[in-house]
Scaffold this active site. Structure first.
Site, PDB file in Angstrom:
ATOM      1  N   TRP A 120      67.596  15.329   3.056  1.00  0.00           N
ATOM      2  CA  TRP A 120      67.652  15.629   4.496  1.00  0.00           C
ATOM      3  C   TRP A 120      66.359  15.208   5.189  1.00  0.00           C
ATOM      4  O   TRP A 120      66.312  15.060   6.400  1.00  0.00           O
ATOM      5  CB  TRP A 120      67.925  17.121   4.730  1.00  0.00           C
ATOM      6  CG  TRP A 120      66.774  18.058   4.403  1.00  0.00           C
ATOM      7  CD1 TRP A 120      65.970  18.008   3.305  1.00  0.00           C
ATOM      8  CD2 TRP A 120      66.311  19.160   5.199  1.00  0.00           C
ATOM      9  NE1 TRP A 120      65.042  19.023   3.338  1.00  0.00           N
ATOM     10  CE2 TRP A 120      65.225  19.754   4.494  1.00  0.00           C
ATOM     11  CE3 TRP A 120      66.694  19.713   6.415  1.00  0.00           C
ATOM     12  CZ2 TRP A 120      64.537  20.864   4.987  1.00  0.00           C
ATOM     13  CZ3 TRP A 120      65.999  20.823   6.887  1.00  0.00           C
ATOM     14  CH2 TRP A 120      64.939  21.383   6.187  1.00  0.00           C
ATOM     15  N   ASP A 121      65.316  14.989   4.400  1.00  0.00           N
ATOM     16  CA  ASP A 121      64.028  14.543   4.941  1.00  0.00           C
ATOM     17  C   ASP A 121      64.224  13.380   5.919  1.00  0.00           C
ATOM     18  O   ASP A 121      63.543  13.283   6.930  1.00  0.00           O
ATOM     19  CB  ASP A 121      63.114  14.037   3.806  1.00  0.00           C
ATOM     20  CG  ASP A 121      62.876  15.062   2.709  1.00  0.00           C
ATOM     21  OD1 ASP A 121      63.794  15.848   2.424  1.00  0.00           O
ATOM     22  OD2 ASP A 121      61.777  15.070   2.134  1.00  0.00           O
ATOM     23  N   GLU A 166      63.604  27.039  -0.278  1.00  0.00           N
ATOM     24  CA  GLU A 166      64.159  26.986  -1.639  1.00  0.00           C
ATOM     25  C   GLU A 166      63.625  28.061  -2.580  1.00  0.00           C
ATOM     26  O   GLU A 166      63.958  28.056  -3.763  1.00  0.00           O
ATOM     27  CB  GLU A 166      63.945  25.582  -2.220  1.00  0.00           C
ATOM     28  CG  GLU A 166      64.720  24.529  -1.452  1.00  0.00           C
ATOM     29  CD  GLU A 166      64.450  23.109  -1.929  1.00  0.00           C
ATOM     30  OE1 GLU A 166      63.549  22.915  -2.771  1.00  0.00           O
ATOM     31  OE2 GLU A 166      65.141  22.185  -1.443  1.00  0.00           O
ATOM     32  N   LYS A 197      59.168  29.351   1.211  1.00  0.00           N
ATOM     33  CA  LYS A 197      58.528  28.098   0.817  1.00  0.00           C
ATOM     34  C   LYS A 197      58.221  27.261   2.060  1.00  0.00           C
ATOM     35  O   LYS A 197      57.193  26.609   2.158  1.00  0.00           O
ATOM     36  CB  LYS A 197      59.478  27.341  -0.107  1.00  0.00           C
ATOM     37  CG  LYS A 197      58.960  26.007  -0.592  1.00  0.00           C
ATOM     38  CD  LYS A 197      59.979  25.343  -1.520  1.00  0.00           C
ATOM     39  CE  LYS A 197      59.505  23.996  -2.009  1.00  0.00           C
ATOM     40  NZ  LYS A 197      60.550  23.261  -2.729  1.00  0.00           N
ATOM     41  N   GLN A 198      59.148  27.249   3.003  1.00  0.00           N
ATOM     42  CA  GLN A 198      59.021  26.346   4.162  1.00  0.00           C
ATOM     43  C   GLN A 198      59.886  26.865   5.308  1.00  0.00           C
ATOM     44  O   GLN A 198      60.722  27.744   5.113  1.00  0.00           O
ATOM     45  CB  GLN A 198      59.465  24.942   3.771  1.00  0.00           C
ATOM     46  CG  GLN A 198      60.941  24.843   3.423  1.00  0.00           C
ATOM     47  CD  GLN A 198      61.265  23.622   2.586  1.00  0.00           C
ATOM     48  OE1 GLN A 198      61.238  23.690   1.367  1.00  0.00           O
ATOM     49  NE2 GLN A 198      61.577  22.522   3.236  1.00  0.00           N
TER      50      GLN A 198
HETATM   51  C1  BGC Z   1      61.625  20.607  -0.236  1.00  0.00           C
HETATM   52  C2  BGC Z   1      62.880  20.010   0.372  1.00  0.00           C
HETATM   53  C3  BGC Z   1      62.731  18.502   0.437  1.00  0.00           C
HETATM   54  C4  BGC Z   1      62.376  17.930  -0.917  1.00  0.00           C
HETATM   55  C5  BGC Z   1      62.111  16.447  -0.854  1.00  0.00           C
HETATM   56  C6  BGC Z   1      61.367  19.978  -1.583  1.00  0.00           C
HETATM   57  O1  BGC Z   1      60.193  20.480  -2.132  1.00  0.00           O
HETATM   58  O2  BGC Z   1      61.769  21.998  -0.403  1.00  0.00           O
HETATM   59  O3  BGC Z   1      63.084  20.534   1.658  1.00  0.00           O
HETATM   60  O4  BGC Z   1      63.906  17.950   0.893  1.00  0.00           O
HETATM   61  O5  BGC Z   1      61.215  18.573  -1.405  1.00  0.00           O
HETATM   62  O6  BGC Z   1      61.017  16.189  -0.037  1.00  0.00           O
END
Ligand code: BGC
Length: 756
Positions: free
Chosen positions: A343-344, A483, A596-597
């Protein structure tokens, strides 16, 4: 070649082997990426060369970006003695990434054990104008000796993926051909699973005062390594030029038996043009990109250059001529995340392209269109209708997430994201709408976008589970953007965007029925969508549960989140980044409210117009104290949302944290490749955050800026509705000009509407 002005340069003054620097000095053009290792292939360096879209599985867990033969090898021998920079005394050294000209410059003066001093200076690049070409040129000056130099050009097939890890290491290709063509050498690799052919033709020249100076040329086949050598008699104080031309072609873009002839023809053509002409063409193509992408910040050099560095690498990842590739989480800059697309791309990187280079944005969306059938199969396999996009995607569109990885303490863990991180499907729908809204590209919408939009909406309808007792639809057992928490029920971000996806589909349906009835009926026939099914869609969309408490204005990240142990972040490190609260068990992060984010805050950014300021403020204040920013995708979001809600306290630090993530390696993993989502995050923070750009409820482009203290001004360009706008923001003014396109466009500057 003259280096550009300071604001375009990233300089490394010290001779060192740094894998983070290899990422930062990667040369890429959307087709190929070559990591910034030294030409000599020094011990400790990990060679990395990738072709966008070229994946192979062989013994790997899943398909991965193939680390193909490295072809930028070059060594110099003095009277047959290798001039090894790690053994010589390095008297002067500099490598410079010149972002304006898109090249990597090198200057080195070394003294060997015999006291012979040699100066080498030159540059290499991968052309944006001719994507298959990767030229390099160096001058060599023996300062205090006469000798015979042997110049050795090397193509090295002794590379594999995940070299450092014996368990994950995979060699994805065999060398299938090596030929000495007398005027150059050629090697061809064939991937083991899919039999992609990768042909690399290369030719070396040694000149003195513009004339051929080599007197003895020969080639060698050394197992998986092939060299082309030229000898030259050099005299003290004279300067000699080494040109190495290379053309790379793969069977991704041409027939297998055409790989070699095409590589050879491209090579010959490039030699005919010469390095300078090739460079001019490349710089001109790059100039056009910079004209629409550059952001200038006055008053803060570090912010100015580091932001530009992010934009440079992000645009180096896109190939607007290839709809079959997208941009991986690590760009074309490394093996991290196996070159997979997340999704980035749609959520973090795409806005940069939508608002600067819409053609590239469209190409990225077309990648998803070409994989729509695979997404349909994926939904079907999992028992749903519509299209379910994979969490990690490569070339075929099947789910590529590895099933196993390691946690923060090194324990093996099952990775669930590929099974249940569903939100990517709505993220893609969101990106389609962003693109359409900014470009009015109805052709794309009618031919491709609408189909993806309806099929993703359809997926959510069937993914919903009816809860009879509550008379609502739920989406259970998911992972949201945060996550740390897996197997959640009713993740607010996921449910909200799912509902949004279906509701917007209805809007599009009405619009098409009214304005494009022919295209509409073609589409519903193609995807087999009957009116009765739409009645069901409506029922689900109205009843999807959104965890929100109107009493305190808080959105609950997922059902039960507020019941988790609440450990607040109270300490910050020297970079103002959160420190784990005391007593945390890192193996059980799901037991706490720590994130986490950005998750709820991400939603409020994406669908900004749907939430009032008070709700945004309340949620920002709540979640900010609980977000650990353990993903590089997170700080930029909090920076820009901080500005939106008027909490500027960490906006600048979070921005710089993002802008410097690779340059100073503040996540400690820059060696794996570019943090490409974070590069897009810097753009979004600059433009949506500090520039205050948004689209208001009436669909008018609006600016409500705020600049960090030390910034005097910021200037950027925006592509909007087939026009190009120039935006200049100072501490007390905002000015928007129409640079290209039709006049009569309303724009909102703070509270005032102006017509351009
Ligand atoms: C993040 C995800 C991201 C992925 C790739 C993961 O650590 O939690 O949101 O899509 O890294 O960058």
């Amino acid at each position: 070649m003259k280096l550009s002005a300071q604001q375009w340069l990233i300089t490394q003054e010290e001779f060192l082997i740094s894998s983070a620097q290899e990422t930062n000095f990667t040369m890429a053009n959307g087709y190929i990426g070559i990591r910034g290792t030294h030409e000599e292939m020094l011990p400790g360096e990990v060679l990395g060369t990738f072709v966008a879209g070229l994946y192979d599985q062989s013994e790997a867990q899943v398909s991965e970006f193939v680390n193909i033969p490295y072809f930028w090898g070059l060594r110099i021998y003095i009277n047959r003695q290798y001039l090894d920079p790690t053994v010589c005394k390095v008297l002067e050294y500099k490598r410079v990434l010149d972002m304006k000209q898109g090249l990597l410059y090198k200057f080195i003066r070394v003294k060997d054990k015999q006291g012979r001093i040699t100066k080498i200076e030159g540059y290499r690049f991968v052309s944006i104008a001719d994507r298959n070409l990767c030229p390099m040129t160096y001058t060599v000056t023996p300062e205090n000796y006469d000798a015979i130099l042997n110049i050795e050009s090397i193509m090295n097939g002794v590379v594999c993926n995940t070299e450092a890890d014996p368990k994950e290491r995979v060699k994805h290709f065999v060398i299938s051909k090596m030929t000495d063509d007398k005027d150059g050498i050629y090697i061809e690799a064939a991937t083991r699973e899919k039999d992609y052919k990768i042909g690399i033709a290369s030719s070396l020249q040694v000149l003195h005062e513009g004339k051929n100076a080599g007197f003895n040329r020969y080639a060698r086949i050394l197992g998986e390594v092939m060299t082309e050598n030229i000898e030259v008699q050099v005299t003290q104080g004279s300067t000699y030029t080494i040109n190495k031309y290379t053309a790379l072609v793969s069977s991704r873009e041409t027939a297998k038996d055409n790989v070699r002839p095409k590589a050879k023809a491209l090579l010959d053509g490039s030699i005919e043009l010469g390095i300078e002409v090739l460079l001019n063409k490349h710089v001109q193509a790059l100039d056009q990109l910079w004209n629409v992408t550059d952001i200038k910040i006055v008053g803060d050099e570090q912010a100015d250059v580091s932001l530009r560095f992010n934009l440079f690498h992000l645009m180096s990842c896109a190939n607007e001529d290839d709809e079959r590739v997208s941009i991986g989480a690590k760009g074309i800059h490394g093996e991290g995340y196996k070159g997979h697309v997340f999704w980035d791309t749609e959520i973090f990187m795409l806005p940069f392209f939508i608002y600067s280079n819409p053609k590239a944005a469209k190409t990225l969306l077309m990648y998803r269109y070409h994989l729509l059938d695979a997404a349909r199969d994926n939904a079907k396999k999992n028992g749903y209708k519509g299209a379910q996009y994979p969490w990690e995607s490569a070339d075929t569109g099947v789910e590529e997430t590895p099933r196993w990885g390691v946690d923060y303490v090194g324990n093996p863990v099952r990775i669930w994201t590929g099974d249940i991180e569903y939100h990517i499907t709505a993220d893609i729908a969101f990106a389609i709408r962003e693109y359409i809204r900014a470009t009015d590209d109805m052709e794309f919408f009618l031919r491709y976008g609408a189909e993806m939009f309806l099929e993703t909406a359809r997926f959510w309808v069937y993914r919903g589970e009816y809860n009879k007792e509550m008379d609502r639809y739920e989406i259970n057992d998911v992972i949201g953007p945060d996550e740390f928490h897996e197997h959640c029920n009713n993740n607010c971000y996921t449910n909200y965007l799912a509902k949004w996806n279906i509701e917007r589909a209805f809007e599009y349906i009405s619009m098409m029925q009214e304005q494009y009835p022919h295209e509409y009926s073609r589409l519903v026939t193609k995807i087999g969508l009957a009116q009765e099914e739409l009645d069901f869609w409506r029922e689900v969309s109205q009843k999807i549960y959104i965890p929100f408490n109107p009493e305190d204005g808080l959105m609950e990240q997922f059902e039960g989140y507020f019941k988790l142990e609440d450990k607040l972040i109270t300490e910050y490190d020297e970079n103002n980044m959160p420190v784990w609260p005391e007593g945390i068990n890192l193996a059980r992060l799901d037991e706490y409210q720590l994130l986490k984010q950005a998750d709820v805050i991400m939603l409020m950014h994406l669908l900004g117009e749907e939430f009032d300021m008070e709700t945004k403020r309340i949620n920002f204040a709540y979640y900010e104290k609980r977000t650990m920013h353990k993903s590089s995708l997170s700080p930029s979001l909090y920076s820009l949302m901080g500005v939106v809600v008027g909490d500027h306290s960490k906006a600048y630090e979070y921005f710089m944290r993002t802008a410097l993530v690779d340059l100073v390696d503040n996540q400690g993993n820059a060696w794996l490749g570019l943090h490409s989502a974070s590069t897009g995050g810097t753009w979004q923070t600059a433009v949506f955050g500090f520039g205050g750009m948004s689209i208001d409820k009436e669909g008018v482009l609006a600016f409500n800026p705020w600049l960090p203290d030390q910034w005097q001004s910021m200037e950027f360009t925006i592509a909007w509705k087939k026009r190009v706008l120039g935006v200049k923001i100072t501490r007390d003014s905002v000015d928007v000009k129409l640079k290209e396109g039709e006049s009569g466009l309303p724009v909102r500057l703070c509270d005032q509407i102006i017509m351009l």
